[in-house]
Design an enzyme around this catalytic site. Structure first.
Site, mmCIF file in Angstrom:
data_model
loop_
_atom_site.group_PDB
_atom_site.id
_atom_site.type_symbol
_atom_site.label_atom_id
_atom_site.label_comp_id
_atom_site.label_asym_id
_atom_site.label_seq_id
_atom_site.Cartn_x
_atom_site.Cartn_y
_atom_site.Cartn_z
ATOM 1 N N ASN A 105 0.947 -1.063 0.032
ATOM 2 C CA ASN A 105 -0.034 0.100 0.020
ATOM 3 C C ASN A 105 1.014 1.060 0.111
ATOM 4 O OD1 ASN A 105 -2.561 -1.369 0.066
ATOM 5 N ND2 ASN A 105 -2.099 -1.861 2.460
ATOM 6 N N HIS A 132 6.262 -2.035 3.320
ATOM 7 C CA HIS A 132 6.243 -3.346 3.732
ATOM 8 C C HIS A 132 5.348 -4.041 2.612
ATOM 9 C CE1 HIS A 132 3.225 -0.901 5.728
ATOM 10 N NE2 HIS A 132 2.443 -1.966 5.325
HETATM 11 P P1 AMP Z 1 -0.562 -0.923 5.777
HETATM 12 O O1 AMP Z 1 -2.076 -0.433 5.934
HETATM 13 O O2 AMP Z 1 -0.184 -1.532 4.466
HETATM 14 O O3 AMP Z 1 0.572 0.278 6.339
HETATM 15 O O4 AMP Z 1 -0.483 -1.990 6.839
HETATM 16 C C1 AMP Z 1 -0.144 -1.892 8.211
HETATM 17 C C2 AMP Z 1 -0.096 -3.239 8.866
HETATM 18 O O5 AMP Z 1 0.878 -3.179 9.988
HETATM 19 C C3 AMP Z 1 -1.383 -3.369 9.304
HETATM 20 O O6 AMP Z 1 -1.971 -4.804 8.786
HETATM 21 C C4 AMP Z 1 -1.235 -3.550 10.893
HETATM 22 O O7 AMP Z 1 -1.888 -4.581 11.204
HETATM 23 C C5 AMP Z 1 0.240 -4.024 10.907
HETATM 24 N N1 AMP Z 1 0.713 -3.510 12.168
HETATM 25 C C6 AMP Z 1 0.787 -2.156 12.802
HETATM 26 N N2 AMP Z 1 1.515 -2.589 13.801
HETATM 27 C C7 AMP Z 1 1.920 -3.688 14.135
HETATM 28 C C8 AMP Z 1 2.985 -4.178 14.987
HETATM 29 N N3 AMP Z 1 3.518 -3.764 16.128
HETATM 30 N N4 AMP Z 1 3.290 -5.561 14.653
HETATM 31 C C9 AMP Z 1 2.676 -6.281 13.727
HETATM 32 N N5 AMP Z 1 2.119 -5.807 12.640
HETATM 33 C C10 AMP Z 1 1.655 -4.175 12.639
#
Ligand code: AMP
Length: 119
Positions: free
Chosen positions: A88, A101
């Site tokens: 994203n 990511h």
């Molecule tokens: P995005 O919307 O592509 O930025 O995705 C961010 C992702 O990071 C989401 O699916 C969240 O659930 C995940 N996320 C946020 N904080 C953490 C964390 N501390 N450990 C693992 N996943 C996380």
């Protein structure tokens, strides 16, 4: 300077996470709010904020995201059934964490690629 995210702390093992893979270029850990039975985030160790900020020197790390995704999909037993890889970017892309990511999502039928937001 761009503000550091939680992912940088996870990479340095200063914040808790279920890390499933790490090498000199990338780190992979389970998403804290999984959207499917398998939901792993694979991140470059260098803190690239968004897809807009990718540099030619990042190509080895970005290629590694795919080889690690394929390895983790095989290990999770979803390589043949299939999965989705997602990156994203910024607000309309739904990016929440500004450290680039790749999402590896699978283990169930995922449905259509895009849904309209309700808001
Ligand atoms: P995005 O919307 O592509 O930025 O995705 C961010 C992702 O990071 C989401 O699916 C969240 O659930 C995940 N996320 C946020 N904080 C953490 C964390 N501390 N450990 C693992 N996943 C996380």
């Amino acid at each position: 300077m761009t503000q550091e995210t939680i992912f940088a702390k996870i990479i340095r093992r200063e914040a808790p996470a279920d890390i499933v893979y790490q090498d000199d270029l990338v780190t992979a850990f389970r998403d804290i709010r999984p959207q499917a039975p398998v939901h792993i985030l694979i991140v470059p160790n260098r803190a690239i904020p968004t897809a807009n900020d990718v540099l030619p020197e990042d190509e080895p790390a970005l290629g590694r995201l795919f080889t690690v995704a394929a390895k983790l999909a095989r290990e999770a037993g979803i390589a043949e059934s299939g999965y989705r890889l997602l990156v994203n970017c910024n607000r309309d892309g739904g990016q929440e964490v500004y450290h680039l990511h790749m999402h590896l999502v699978g283990g169930r039928r995922l449905g259509p690629m895009l849904v309209r937001p309700t808001e």
